[in-house]
Each structure stands twice: as C-alpha cells, then as structure tokens.
Design an enzyme around this catalytic site. Structure first.
Site, PDB file in Angstrom:
ATOM      1  N   ASP A   1       2.694  -9.347   9.621  1.00  0.00           N
ATOM      2  CA  ASP A   1       2.674  -7.964   9.901  1.00  0.00           C
ATOM      3  C   ASP A   1       1.971  -8.479  11.274  1.00  0.00           C
ATOM      4  O   ASP A   1       2.326  -9.774  12.080  1.00  0.00           O
ATOM      5  CB  ASP A   1       1.433  -7.128   9.945  1.00  0.00           C
ATOM      6  CG  ASP A   1       1.900  -5.608  10.053  1.00  0.00           C
ATOM      7  OD1 ASP A   1       1.995  -4.995  11.348  1.00  0.00           O
ATOM      8  OD2 ASP A   1       1.835  -5.169   9.043  1.00  0.00           O
TER       9      ASP A   1
ATOM     10  N   HIS B   1       6.605  -4.269  13.326  1.00  0.00           N
ATOM     11  CA  HIS B   1       5.809  -4.956  12.878  1.00  0.00           C
ATOM     12  C   HIS B   1       5.438  -6.368  13.066  1.00  0.00           C
ATOM     13  O   HIS B   1       5.480  -7.094  12.101  1.00  0.00           O
ATOM     14  CB  HIS B   1       5.427  -4.939  11.729  1.00  0.00           C
ATOM     15  CG  HIS B   1       4.701  -2.963  11.915  1.00  0.00           C
ATOM     16  ND1 HIS B   1       3.397  -2.904  11.162  1.00  0.00           N
ATOM     17  CD2 HIS B   1       5.084  -2.019  11.495  1.00  0.00           C
ATOM     18  CE1 HIS B   1       3.236  -1.479  11.150  1.00  0.00           C
ATOM     19  NE2 HIS B   1       4.512  -1.542  11.517  1.00  0.00           N
TER      20      HIS B   1
ATOM     21  N   GLU C   1       7.881   1.851  10.842  1.00  0.00           N
ATOM     22  CA  GLU C   1       7.653   2.025  12.103  1.00  0.00           C
ATOM     23  C   GLU C   1       8.574   1.427  12.819  1.00  0.00           C
ATOM     24  O   GLU C   1       7.164   0.136  14.334  1.00  0.00           O
ATOM     25  CB  GLU C   1       6.100   2.322  12.637  1.00  0.00           C
ATOM     26  CG  GLU C   1       5.079   3.331  11.554  1.00  0.00           C
ATOM     27  CD  GLU C   1       3.804   2.797  10.976  1.00  0.00           C
ATOM     28  OE1 GLU C   1       3.254   3.826  11.706  1.00  0.00           O
ATOM     29  OE2 GLU C   1       3.205   1.575  11.135  1.00  0.00           O
TER      30      GLU C   1
ATOM     31  N   TRP D   1       5.622   6.040   1.790  1.00  0.00           N
ATOM     32  CA  TRP D   1       4.365   6.072   2.311  1.00  0.00           C
ATOM     33  C   TRP D   1       4.405   7.745   3.230  1.00  0.00           C
ATOM     34  O   TRP D   1       2.575   7.966   2.945  1.00  0.00           O
ATOM     35  CB  TRP D   1       4.116   4.930   2.641  1.00  0.00           C
ATOM     36  CG  TRP D   1       4.571   5.010   4.091  1.00  0.00           C
ATOM     37  CD1 TRP D   1       5.657   4.323   5.050  1.00  0.00           C
ATOM     38  CD2 TRP D   1       4.093   5.279   5.958  1.00  0.00           C
ATOM     39  NE1 TRP D   1       6.234   4.218   5.674  1.00  0.00           N
ATOM     40  CE2 TRP D   1       5.160   4.335   6.302  1.00  0.00           C
ATOM     41  CE3 TRP D   1       2.549   5.085   6.219  1.00  0.00           C
ATOM     42  CZ2 TRP D   1       5.140   4.524   7.808  1.00  0.00           C
ATOM     43  CZ3 TRP D   1       2.428   5.616   7.569  1.00  0.00           C
ATOM     44  CH2 TRP D   1       3.797   4.906   8.247  1.00  0.00           C
TER      45      TRP D   1
ATOM     46  N   TYR E   1      -3.477   6.403   0.720  1.00  0.00           N
ATOM     47  CA  TYR E   1      -4.421   5.084   1.530  1.00  0.00           C
ATOM     48  C   TYR E   1      -5.875   4.897   0.973  1.00  0.00           C
ATOM     49  O   TYR E   1      -6.067   5.644   1.471  1.00  0.00           O
ATOM     50  CB  TYR E   1      -3.942   5.154   2.970  1.00  0.00           C
ATOM     51  CG  TYR E   1      -2.799   4.377   2.933  1.00  0.00           C
ATOM     52  CD1 TYR E   1      -1.321   5.197   1.742  1.00  0.00           C
ATOM     53  CD2 TYR E   1      -2.183   4.840   4.822  1.00  0.00           C
ATOM     54  CE1 TYR E   1      -0.500   4.063   2.816  1.00  0.00           C
ATOM     55  CE2 TYR E   1      -1.018   3.674   4.615  1.00  0.00           C
ATOM     56  CZ  TYR E   1       0.127   4.317   3.624  1.00  0.00           C
ATOM     57  OH  TYR E   1       1.068   3.492   4.007  1.00  0.00           O
ATOM     58  N   PHE E   2      -6.091   3.398  -0.569  1.00  0.00           N
ATOM     59  CA  PHE E   2      -7.587   2.898   0.003  1.00  0.00           C
ATOM     60  C   PHE E   2      -8.257   2.892   1.474  1.00  0.00           C
ATOM     61  O   PHE E   2      -8.920   2.491   0.644  1.00  0.00           O
ATOM     62  CB  PHE E   2      -7.816   2.186  -0.962  1.00  0.00           C
ATOM     63  CG  PHE E   2      -6.906   3.295  -2.350  1.00  0.00           C
ATOM     64  CD1 PHE E   2      -6.901   4.432  -2.398  1.00  0.00           C
ATOM     65  CD2 PHE E   2      -7.521   2.433  -3.754  1.00  0.00           C
ATOM     66  CE1 PHE E   2      -6.737   4.785  -3.548  1.00  0.00           C
ATOM     67  CE2 PHE E   2      -7.319   2.971  -4.882  1.00  0.00           C
ATOM     68  CZ  PHE E   2      -6.460   3.703  -4.385  1.00  0.00           C
ATOM     69  N   ASP E   3      -7.231   2.325   2.635  1.00  0.00           N
ATOM     70  CA  ASP E   3      -8.087   1.711   3.788  1.00  0.00           C
ATOM     71  C   ASP E   3      -8.928   3.415   4.558  1.00  0.00           C
ATOM     72  O   ASP E   3      -9.632   3.726   5.324  1.00  0.00           O
ATOM     73  CB  ASP E   3      -7.134   1.723   4.922  1.00  0.00           C
ATOM     74  CG  ASP E   3      -5.915   2.759   5.378  1.00  0.00           C
ATOM     75  OD1 ASP E   3      -5.439   3.329   4.235  1.00  0.00           O
ATOM     76  OD2 ASP E   3      -5.612   2.680   6.305  1.00  0.00           O
TER      77      ASP E   3
ATOM     78  N   TRP F   1      -4.878  -1.061   3.263  1.00  0.00           N
ATOM     79  CA  TRP F   1      -4.372  -2.216   5.267  1.00  0.00           C
ATOM     80  C   TRP F   1      -6.220  -2.269   5.967  1.00  0.00           C
ATOM     81  O   TRP F   1      -6.666  -1.699   5.302  1.00  0.00           O
ATOM     82  CB  TRP F   1      -3.777  -0.820   6.014  1.00  0.00           C
ATOM     83  CG  TRP F   1      -2.585  -0.667   5.570  1.00  0.00           C
ATOM     84  CD1 TRP F   1      -2.728   0.288   4.318  1.00  0.00           C
ATOM     85  CD2 TRP F   1      -1.743  -0.326   5.944  1.00  0.00           C
ATOM     86  NE1 TRP F   1      -1.091   0.853   4.283  1.00  0.00           N
ATOM     87  CE2 TRP F   1      -0.593   0.045   5.014  1.00  0.00           C
ATOM     88  CE3 TRP F   1      -0.620  -2.122   6.274  1.00  0.00           C
ATOM     89  CZ2 TRP F   1       0.755  -0.293   4.631  1.00  0.00           C
ATOM     90  CZ3 TRP F   1       0.311  -2.540   5.918  1.00  0.00           C
ATOM     91  CH2 TRP F   1       1.330  -1.684   5.382  1.00  0.00           C
TER      92      TRP F   1
ATOM     93  N   GLU G   1      -6.895  -3.057   8.702  1.00  0.00           N
ATOM     94  CA  GLU G   1      -7.249  -3.174  10.311  1.00  0.00           C
ATOM     95  C   GLU G   1      -9.493  -3.126  10.325  1.00  0.00           C
ATOM     96  O   GLU G   1      -9.886  -2.971  11.017  1.00  0.00           O
ATOM     97  CB  GLU G   1      -6.935  -2.088  10.434  1.00  0.00           C
ATOM     98  CG  GLU G   1      -5.674  -1.892  11.082  1.00  0.00           C
ATOM     99  CD  GLU G   1      -4.455  -1.645  10.103  1.00  0.00           C
ATOM    100  OE1 GLU G   1      -5.082  -0.846   8.805  1.00  0.00           O
ATOM    101  OE2 GLU G   1      -3.556  -0.739  10.391  1.00  0.00           O
TER     102      GLU G   1
HETATM  103  C1  TNX Z   1       1.187   2.708   8.530  1.00  0.00           C
HETATM  104  S1  TNX Z   1       2.323   2.398   6.527  1.00  0.00           S
HETATM  105  C2  TNX Z   1       1.122   1.360   8.613  1.00  0.00           C
HETATM  106  C3  TNX Z   1       0.239   0.374   7.852  1.00  0.00           C
HETATM  107  C4  TNX Z   1      -1.003   0.716   8.676  1.00  0.00           C
HETATM  108  C5  TNX Z   1      -1.201   1.392   7.820  1.00  0.00           C
HETATM  109  C6  TNX Z   1      -3.263   2.781   8.334  1.00  0.00           C
HETATM  110  C7  TNX Z   1       3.081   1.515   6.539  1.00  0.00           C
HETATM  111  C8  TNX Z   1       4.333   1.360   5.977  1.00  0.00           C
HETATM  112  N1  TNX Z   1       2.460   0.984   7.951  1.00  0.00           N
HETATM  113  O1  TNX Z   1       0.793  -0.608   8.973  1.00  0.00           O
HETATM  114  O2  TNX Z   1      -1.837  -0.579   8.728  1.00  0.00           O
HETATM  115  O3  TNX Z   1      -0.710   2.725   8.717  1.00  0.00           O
HETATM  116  O4  TNX Z   1      -3.182   3.654   7.422  1.00  0.00           O
END
Ligand code: TNX
Length: 766
Positions: free
Chosen positions: A190, A265, A332, A398, A423-425, A473, A475
């Site tokens: 990433d 990314h 993204e 997602w 999303y477990f973050d 994720w 972060e």
């Molecule tokens: C979105 S899920 C993202 C990640 C981030 C996450 C944080 C996805 C395909 N892209 O790059 O870490 O949200 O929740």
C-alpha cells in the site's frame, strides 16, 4: 439451545471437568451424549498409513495434546482406547466437512478429504483446555455432522500501514484455523509500505518497506519522511519467510491470497521506482495520512514498462503463493494523473477507451490476461466494476453490498466484505474507553447478524456469493495485542456467519459460547474485547407521544437508568419496557450483568419535548433513502442531530425541505425552529432561508415568518445552525416549514454545479 448449554455445563461438571462444550462455529448437527472419552497415556491416534497426507494433522493434534498434558499419543497400541481418522466417501459433507463420533471407548473422525479431518480435529481441540493441566483430558461423548455454508471464509490483514512480524502472522493464522476459516487475505502493499522481497526489484523493500518513525503521532497528522531523514520504521518478509508462512498456513487448511494493491495505493512502489508514476519524480515515503500536494500514488498505466514491472513482480509472487486467486487491489484509484499523461492519452486513443474508468478497466483486463495465462484468477475490490469488469474477475464488495450485487447479477463470483459490519478496524464498543479506531461501529452482534447473501439476488445469482471476509486495516494498529483485540471476539461471529446454516444461528446461544472462549483466550494469553456494553436508544411514538426503547447487545443483562441527570448505577431505575418521554430530559443508562456495572461509561441521550414531538411529518419531497435517520418522523423524534453526519439527520439532495405537521388540535404557537448542518467537505450546506406557514384547514396557508441564512456556503467549519422564527402567538392546526436548498455546490467547491445536500433535524415548536 440456551437450555442445552446449561444442562451440558452441569452434567460435565459432575464428571470433574468444568469445561462446557462450546464449539464455534456451531456445527450443522450436534448431539451430546452421556459420558466422555478420556485421553491418557494409553491412547493411540491411528490412521491408514497409506494416507500420508494426514501426517500433518496427526502431528498437529499430537503436539497440542502433548503441550497441554505432557501425554504422547501412540501411533499403534494394542491396549488402550483409540482415536481413528478415516477417509471414506461420504455424501453431503463435501471436501471440508467431517463426521465426528465420540464415545467413552473411541473417537472416530470420518471425512472425504484431509481438510475435513483437520476440522474434526479442530472441533476436538475446542473441547479441551488451552493451557497445561494435570487434570484428565476428557472429551464429551457426541455425534457431529458438520460442513461449511460458504467456500470462502476469509480474514484480511493489512501489513503495509504497520508491519507485523512473521510471529504475529502465525498467531493470526492459528486463530483463523481454530475457527475454520480457510482464507487469509494478506494485504502486502500500500502507500505506506511494500512488504514482500522481490528479487528483481530490491528497492521495493530496501526503500519501499521503510519510513521515518512517527509512532506516537496520530496517523492523520503524520508528516511525510523528510529528505535525508533516517527511515528506520518498517520491515518486510523475505521470500523464504513468506514461503514458510505459506507452508504453515497450508498445514492449517488456509490458503493465503496475496494482495498487491495497484494501480492506486502504490506510493511505496513508486517511491522505490519513480518511473512507475506519471511524473516520474522522486519522492519520499509518506508515513501516514498526510499526502503532500502532487504526491504520486497511482501507477502510469499508459506505459508498457509498468506492465513489464508488474508481470515480473507477479511472476515471483506466483512462485511463492500457490493460491489460485491473486488480489490486485484496484480500489480508490486517483485517476487524475492519467488525464494529463501523454502515454495514457495515447493508449486511450489507440484502444478506443472513452474515459478514465475504461482505462482502469483496460489495465485490470490486461492484468487478468496475464494471471489467467499462468493458471491464476484475478480478484479485486469492487471498483474493478467501473468501466466494465474483466471477463473472469472475482469481486470483493467493500463499499457496501452494491458492488457484490451488481457483480453476481453479471455472473461474476463475489466475496462480501462490506465496511458495515465487516471492517474490523472500526469500533466494536465505546468509543469512550476503547483504543482509537478508524471510525464507525461494527459490534459483535452486527457481525453475527450479517447474512452474506443479499435479498436482492435470485437463488441462481446467490450461487455467485463465495462467502464473507472481514478486513483489518492497520492505520491505527501497531501491536500484536491490538490486532488480537480488534478481531476477538468479532471473528468468531464471522466464523459462524460463514459456516453455520442460517436457521441454526442464534445470537444468545452464540454469546454464551463466546463467554467460554474468553476463558480459553485467557489461558492462551490473547487480548480481546469483552463486549459492547453500550445502551442503544431507539425513539418511538404512540398516539403522538414520545417514548424510547433501551437496548443492549448482552443477552440477559439488565439496564438501569436515570432521567434526572444523575450518574446511573445498579441502584437506579431498572428498565422494563419503553420509557415515556413526557418532558425534555436526558436519559443516562448502564448495562448491569450479575449485579456488576459493565458499561465503561454511561450511555446518554437528550430529548427535547415540544408541541410537535412524536407527530407525523409529511414531506413534499421525501428525504434521500440514504439519510432516513430514525425513519420518516425523525424531525419530531425528540432527538437532535449532532455533528456526526448520518446518524440523526434527514438529507435532501438538490431538493428543498417542505415539511408539514398536523397538530392534534388547534393550538397557539409563537416559536418555530429547525436545525441544519453545514459540512462543506461532504457537499452539505445550510438552506438559503427558512419560512414557516400556518393553516387551519391544511389547504390555505399564510406565512408566519421567514429567516435568511447569514453564513456563507464557503464556510468550511463544521457547524449546526438553528433557524428560528418568533411571532406573536397564532392559533393554528397545521405548520409548514420550508427550507430552501442551496441548489448546487458553490463555485470553487469540488462539486461545483452539482446538487447540494440539505441536512435537517429537528423541528421544534413552542
Ligand atoms: C478503505 S477498503 C480502504 C483502505 C483503508 C480503509 C480504512 C479499501 C479497498 N480501501 O485503504 O485502509 O478504507 O477503513
């Protein structure tokens, strides 16, 4: 089932083990019997010696037994009792299912494939203690028939935002396999780090795996590495380590699906090899959420050299990972550099691509062709649907389920991993008292209640849903214990969602079994979240009067509350049925279990009660279905919108809010106010003006007052403004409130000329 659980608990305590049987995921069919099988020094573990592929599973179980008891299981032993592993054709259970029969004399596990035998062993292990014990190892007598509902039972881990050591990865894999997951999605690259050694491109890890150490600084405020600053924070896996982890996972029935997130990314790869970006300029590693202006994170998909690079990387990757799926990301993507890039423009003309989405689609298709030619399948995030999905691609949904639904309707395979609840973050409780999380709230119950097959799909389309996966994720996550905390116990809920037939699921029963797993986590030294002890307030109304229902996720727990502002405790009012809200008040509530207050802080909710509380609202233009707050009467539910965007607001896209309320009888009113939100970054603007009209018959209205907005649409500060109109008392039966939408986003705004949002809550009348 709760009853069965209790009975079992009692009957096994009589046999000197106080370990109730708590299998997660719950087996398809399970019948408990009298008595138990005792593993002792005479017990042997036997299997057909021709089945050498069972050897791993055999040593897996023998080592476990040895660790907790010091007993070494024999391979062949005339005396004593036997555990048999048998491969035999069995219908129904498929290649991952198993039959397990435990009697006081023997244990037999039967399956079509070693995978099933392994799961039978994992079920046995779940009945045993997880720490060294001198007590006899007893396995309750039972008959189990078991097989999974879905073929993709996944957990993901982001090792780019923060690096986790091979030991942590093995811990993660151990947990996955204990709960019968079969897929580990390893997010290996990433913007903030490239984590796998690639021999042909050594700088991917010598440069791309290291950044300035910003621990202790919030992710969102973490400044890029400065030129010349030491890059000491990070790490990567050598190919040898990755191979060893692949092997370790395979022994536990887990396929590792590696992800290299392209073409967006990709800042770490670009920092290592600047030729990969459109500008080709040298940059330093970012360390968190701050991206300098013109920072490059998107690959230049117009250049052949970029494809050559990716093919070389993937060639090495495919040699390490036997998985049939390779994840290429695709999420993204900032496509703006492509619009100005001559190579991209040339390629678009040559290939007749009409926009940047089609260019991305071209890129994904080309990657797919390469992977297919090497016997692999491509999987990517749901953005790969934009511009046309590649012919064989599998889609990971997602951004909610809509991408998954669209893909399944086009007969593409889908893995469901919607942000809510997988999303477990995101938070699982609190947020007060919880470690800082990315945002959102995905509780244990939300995960448990999730059904990966959306209602929108026909039975035929539903076959394209491979299963569900949760994503972690990283972060906000830097340590192994924090990783554990975020997935435990939520991954157990997902395990059951992915495995157990829908009609067999039952949250209260699951919750009881989770409590037993907490004891095992304690024995294993794992960190976990005890639960979401928040109280949820669900407003309602009956005959035009407001009330509120208080809810907790904890089965059988009590809720105690106060309405006078005092701190609630086990001595406050015990909740039993909805609370009437007959005057403005603040309710504060706690969850109490076995006399102990479990809430870290009280949950609280204020209510405003006025002349229109609990009344129906009629709209000329209905609010957007995305922003329905508490339902159609949210503007009179007594709960005011807060600065958290979507919770209590009604949103109107481009339209005015024209809301009419009928009073139960003619009343004299002298003040009407309504709250509105401005959130520039989310295209939400205050109304240009608000006016109030009144009527006796609901037909003929006359204006009672009008107020103009005095705050600029360019104001970027997040704010709530009450528009209030006072007038000398007027008797009326109907009140109509009109708020004029700004119409379109103002000049200079990223959405310039596009429909503006109007967010409203709450209408208050005195
Ligand atoms: C979105 S899920 C993202 C990640 C981030 C996450 C944080 C996805 C395909 N892209 O790059 O870490 O949200 O929740």
């Amino acid at each position: 089932m709760k009853k069965i659980f209790l009975i079992l608990f009692l009957s096994f305590s009589l046999h000197s083990i106080a370990q109730p049987v708590a299998i997660i995921p719950k087996p398809v069919k399970m019948e408990l019997k009298e008595g138990s099988f005792t593993i002792d020094r005479n017990t042997s573990l036997e299997f057909d010696s021709k089945l050498s592929n069972l050897r791993n599973t055999v040593s897996f179980f023998s080592n476990f037994v040895n660790d907790v008891s010091g007993i070494r299981l024999h391979q062949h032993w005339k005396n004593g009792k036997k555990i048999y592993l048998k491969i035999r054709k069995e219908k129904v259970i498929g290649d991952e299912g198993y039959l397990l029969s435990v009697t006081p004399q023997s244990i037999v596990i039967t399956a079509n494939d070693p995978k099933g035998i392994f799961y039978g062993i994992q079920t046995l292990i779940q009945t045993l203690p997880k720490e060294r014990t001198n007590a006899a190892l007893q396995i309750p007598s039972m008959e189990i028939t078991d097989y999974p509902r879905f073929q993709w039972r996944g957990m993901h881990l982001d090792v780019s935002r923060h690096f986790f050591t091979p030991n942590t990865i093995r811990m993660y894999i151990d947990l996955l396999s204990a709960y019968k997951f079969n897929t580990f999605h390893w997010h290996l690259s990433d913007d903030q780090g490239w984590r796998l050694e690639i021999k042909k491109y050594p700088k991917l890890t010598s440069v791309g795996a290291w950044r300035a150490d910003r621990r202790g600084i919030l992710w969102s405020q973490s400044q890029p590495t400065q030129p010349g600053e030491p890059t000491t924070y990070g790490g990567f896996y050598t190919q040898e380590q990755a191979r060893e982890i692949v092997r370790y996972a395979a022994e536990r029935n887990i396929t590792i699906v590696p992800e290299f997130d392209v073409p967006g990314h990709s800042a770490a790869a670009i920092t290592a090899y600047p030729f990969l970006s459109c500008s080709g300029k040298q940059q330093t590693m970012i360390t968190g959420g701050i991206y300098p202006k013109d920072y490059e994170s998107t690959l230049d998909v117009g250049k052949d050299s970029v494809y050559t690079f990716l093919e070389n990387v993937l060639t090495e990757v495919m040699k390490i990972f036997p998985s049939k799926y390779i994840h290429i990301g695709g999420d993204e993507v900032d496509k703006s550099p492509w619009a100005k890039d001559s190579a991209c423009q040339r390629l678009m003309r040559k290939e007749n691509l009409k926009d940047l989405d089609e260019l991305q689609s071209y890129f994904i298709r080309r990657m797919e062709k390469f992977l297919n030619a090497h016997g692999k399948k491509l999987i990517g995030w749901d953005e790969i649907l934009e511009g046309g999905v590649a012919p064989e691609a599998t889609v990971m949904s997602w951004r909610g389920e809509s991408g998954g639904i669209a893909a399944a309707k086009q007969h593409h395979y889908v893995v469901m991993t919607p942000g809510e609840p997988l999303y477990f973050d995101h938070y699982q409780a609190g947020p007060e008292g919880e470690p800082l999380a990315f945002g959102g709230m995905n509780t244990l119950k939300m995960v448990y209640d999730y059904n990966p097959v959306p209602k929108e799909l026909s039975p035929d389309e539903a076959k394209y849903i491979l299963g569900a996966q949760a994503n972690l994720w990283a972060e906000m996550i830097q340590s192994e214990t924090h990783v554990e905390y975020m997935i435990l116990p939520r991954m157990l809920a997902l395990a059951e969602t992915d495995w157990t037939p829908l009609p067999e699921k039952n949250y209260d029963d699951f919750y009881n079994r989770v409590q037993q797993k907490f004891r095992e986590f304690d024995q294993e030294g794992l960190t976990y979240c005890e639960g979401n002890f928040n109280v949820t307030f669900v407003p309602g109304s009956r005959n035009g009067k407001l009330n509120v229902t208080l809810q907790s996720e904890i089965p059988g727990a009590q809720i105690y509350y106060t309405t006078d502002g005092s701190y609630p405790g086990a001595g406050s009012i015990l909740y039993n049925g909805s609370v009437n809200i007959d005057s403005s008040m603040k309710i504060r509530a706690v969850v109490v279990q076995n006399g102990i207050v479990k809430s870290k802080v009280p949950s609280q909710q204020s209510f405003v009660v006025d002349k229109v509380s609990g009344l129906n609202v009629n709209y000329q233009f209905p609010p957007s279905t995305q922003y329905m707050a508490n339902g159609i009467n949210s503007l009179t539910d007594g709960i005011r919108g807060t600065l958290a965007v979507n919770k209590y607001w009604h949103g109107f896209a481009g339209n005015d809010m024209i809301a009419t309320i009928e009073l139960p009888e003619t009343e004299t009113i002298h003040e009407v106010s309504a709250g509105f939100l401005q959130r520039y970054s989310d295209w939400i603007f205050l109304p240009q003006w608000m006016k109030v009209e009144v009527s006796d018959d609901g037909q003929n209205f006359h204006e009672a007052g009008k107020v103009k907005n005095d705050i600029s649409p360019e104001e970027m500060q997040l704010l709530i403004k009450d528009f209030k109109i006072d007038f000398s008392s007027v008797p009326c039966r109907y009140i109509r409130v009109t708020a004029k939408n700004l119409g379109v986003c103002p000049p200079g705004h990223p959405g310039e000329g596009k429909p503006a949002w109007l967010f409203a809550d709450e209408i208050v009348v005195y």
